[in-house]
Design a protein around this motif. Structure first.
Motif, PDB file in Angstrom:
ATOM      1  N   PRO A 143      30.171  81.019 -23.343  1.00 30.65           N
ATOM      2  CA  PRO A 143      29.371  79.925 -23.923  1.00 30.65           C
ATOM      3  C   PRO A 143      29.463  78.639 -23.107  1.00 30.65           C
ATOM      4  O   PRO A 143      28.457  77.915 -22.967  1.00 30.65           O
ATOM      5  N   VAL A 144      30.639  78.373 -22.556  1.00 27.78           N
ATOM      6  CA  VAL A 144      30.811  77.160 -21.751  1.00 27.78           C
ATOM      7  C   VAL A 144      29.958  77.238 -20.490  1.00 27.78           C
ATOM      8  O   VAL A 144      29.277  76.273 -20.114  1.00 27.78           O
ATOM      9  N   MET A 145      29.978  78.387 -19.823  1.00 30.76           N
ATOM     10  CA  MET A 145      29.213  78.515 -18.589  1.00 30.76           C
ATOM     11  C   MET A 145      27.712  78.454 -18.852  1.00 30.76           C
ATOM     12  O   MET A 145      26.948  77.891 -18.059  1.00 30.76           O
ATOM     13  N   LEU A 146      27.263  78.986 -19.975  1.00 34.68           N
ATOM     14  CA  LEU A 146      25.845  78.905 -20.314  1.00 34.68           C
ATOM     15  C   LEU A 146      25.438  77.447 -20.566  1.00 34.68           C
ATOM     16  O   LEU A 146      24.343  77.014 -20.163  1.00 34.68           O
ATOM     17  N   GLY A 239      19.983  77.864 -12.919  1.00 30.05           N
ATOM     18  CA  GLY A 239      19.924  77.857 -14.378  1.00 30.05           C
ATOM     19  C   GLY A 239      19.392  79.125 -14.995  1.00 30.05           C
ATOM     20  O   GLY A 239      18.773  79.090 -16.066  1.00 30.05           O
ATOM     21  N   ASP A 240      19.630  80.273 -14.356  1.00 31.29           N
ATOM     22  CA  ASP A 240      19.155  81.556 -14.889  1.00 31.29           C
ATOM     23  C   ASP A 240      20.185  82.067 -15.899  1.00 31.29           C
ATOM     24  O   ASP A 240      21.155  82.750 -15.549  1.00 31.29           O
ATOM     25  N   LEU A 241      19.978  81.748 -17.154  1.00 31.52           N
ATOM     26  CA  LEU A 241      20.968  82.050 -18.198  1.00 31.52           C
ATOM     27  C   LEU A 241      21.171  83.547 -18.403  1.00 31.52           C
ATOM     28  O   LEU A 241      22.288  83.999 -18.659  1.00 31.52           O
ATOM     29  N   ASP A 242      20.095  84.331 -18.314  1.00 32.57           N
ATOM     30  CA  ASP A 242      20.237  85.774 -18.512  1.00 32.57           C
ATOM     31  C   ASP A 242      21.122  86.396 -17.437  1.00 32.57           C
ATOM     32  O   ASP A 242      21.974  87.244 -17.733  1.00 32.57           O
ATOM     33  N   VAL A 243      20.942  85.975 -16.190  1.00 31.66           N
ATOM     34  CA  VAL A 243      21.750  86.510 -15.103  1.00 31.66           C
ATOM     35  C   VAL A 243      23.199  86.039 -15.239  1.00 31.66           C
ATOM     36  O   VAL A 243      24.139  86.813 -15.021  1.00 31.66           O
ATOM     37  N   VAL A 244      23.386  84.769 -15.615  1.00 33.88           N
ATOM     38  CA  VAL A 244      24.745  84.249 -15.816  1.00 33.88           C
ATOM     39  C   VAL A 244      25.457  85.071 -16.880  1.00 33.88           C
ATOM     40  O   VAL A 244      26.604  85.509 -16.693  1.00 33.88           O
ATOM     41  N   ARG A 245      24.784  85.301 -18.004  1.00 37.89           N
ATOM     42  CA  ARG A 245      25.384  86.066 -19.102  1.00 37.89           C
ATOM     43  C   ARG A 245      25.715  87.484 -18.652  1.00 37.89           C
ATOM     44  O   ARG A 245      26.810  88.011 -18.941  1.00 37.89           O
ATOM     45  N   GLY A 246      24.814  88.126 -17.943  1.00 38.22           N
ATOM     46  CA  GLY A 246      25.035  89.496 -17.503  1.00 38.22           C
ATOM     47  C   GLY A 246      26.163  89.612 -16.482  1.00 38.22           C
ATOM     48  O   GLY A 246      27.002  90.502 -16.573  1.00 38.22           O
TER      49      GLY A 246
END
Length: 256
Positions: A143-146, A239-246
């Motif tokens: 959550p912090v990184m997002l 800022g690609d949140l989907d890639v960060v999460r994955g």
């Protein structure tokens, strides 16, 4: 069970601590224990040198702690083994005191546990415990990184590339101890952008616990893990949140 820290037979894991840095067993002013037996000159510190003796002792403890962490990261201190401070002290060429203090620090970090009247046992972590550590890290860090991906300018992520590149170099060398340290340094700096010092401290402690005993030994595994750092920075910068999460999910699944 054979005690002591060994690499190849008969040799200590790390270089011996220089004799002049060895502290007295009681933590007082330095005096070489066996110098009179060897015919060497001995002396006591004059009054007022207590600060120097304290610095010496702290330095030796730090060297021993680093050596023990390396032995843990490389798997030379194996899970389940029991090691006594006097035996390790003999192998490192120091008194038992700095070894015991270093082992107590490792106990606080969850790498070893105290065995009364025997010494310290290297912890054994099962797959379930490692999975739990990975889950807790993910709950804290993802959550912090997002959030940071939405708010931190791209140039700040670019500034962290040297740390990611250092993990790549350590991985290419195939050195688990070097990689473990660079890996933690990278993650610490990522989280430091949150400005939450408590988060950084707790996450780093969880990360260290997840690294002992070492799960990854092969160079290919380390290289793949390091490559995820580079890809993560790229995703954070745009800022690609989907890639960060994955990527973070894959990274924690591999205990990186």
């Amino acid at each position: 069970m054979k005690q002591g820290v060994q690499g190849s037979p008969g040799k200590p894991v790390a270089a011996r601590v220089p004799a002049q840095a060895r502290p007295a067993a009681d933590g007082g002013p330095y005096r070489e224990r066996d110098a009179s037996v060897r015919g060497e000159h001995t002396h006591e510190e004059r009054p007022g040198a207590g600060q120097r003796a304290t610095v010496q002792r702290s330095s030796v403890r730090g060297q021993i702690l680093d050596a023990l962490r390396t032995a843990l990261a490389t798997g030379e201190l194996k899970p389940g083994e029991v090691h006594s401070a006097p035996v390790l002290g003999e192998r490192f060429g120091v008194s038992a005191t700095p070894v015991r203090e270093a082992m107590q620090q490792l106990a606080l970090e969850g790498a070893v546990e105290v065995v009364p009247n025997r010494g310290f046992r290297v912890v054994e972590r099962g797959a379930r415990e490692l999975a739990e550590l990975a889950e807790v890290r993910a709950l804290l860090e993802v959550p912090v990184m997002l959030r940071l991906a939405r708010t931190v300018p791209a140039e700040r992520w670019t500034e962290l590339r040297p740390l990611a590149e250092e993990t790549v170099r350590a991985a290419a060398m195939g050195c688990p101890a070097g990689y473990a340290e660079s890996d933690r340094a990278f993650h610490r700096e990522l989280l430091a952008l949150s400005g939450n010092e408590q988060l950084v401290r707790i996450a780093d402690d969880l990360h260290r616990r997840a690294q002992w005993p070492p799960v990854r030994h092969g160079r290919a595994d380390l290289v793949a893990d390091a490559a995820e750092h580079m890809a993560l920075l790229d995703a954070l910068a745009v800022g690609d949140l989907d890639v960060v999460r994955g990527l973070m999910g894959e990274h924690f699944a591999g205990t990186g």
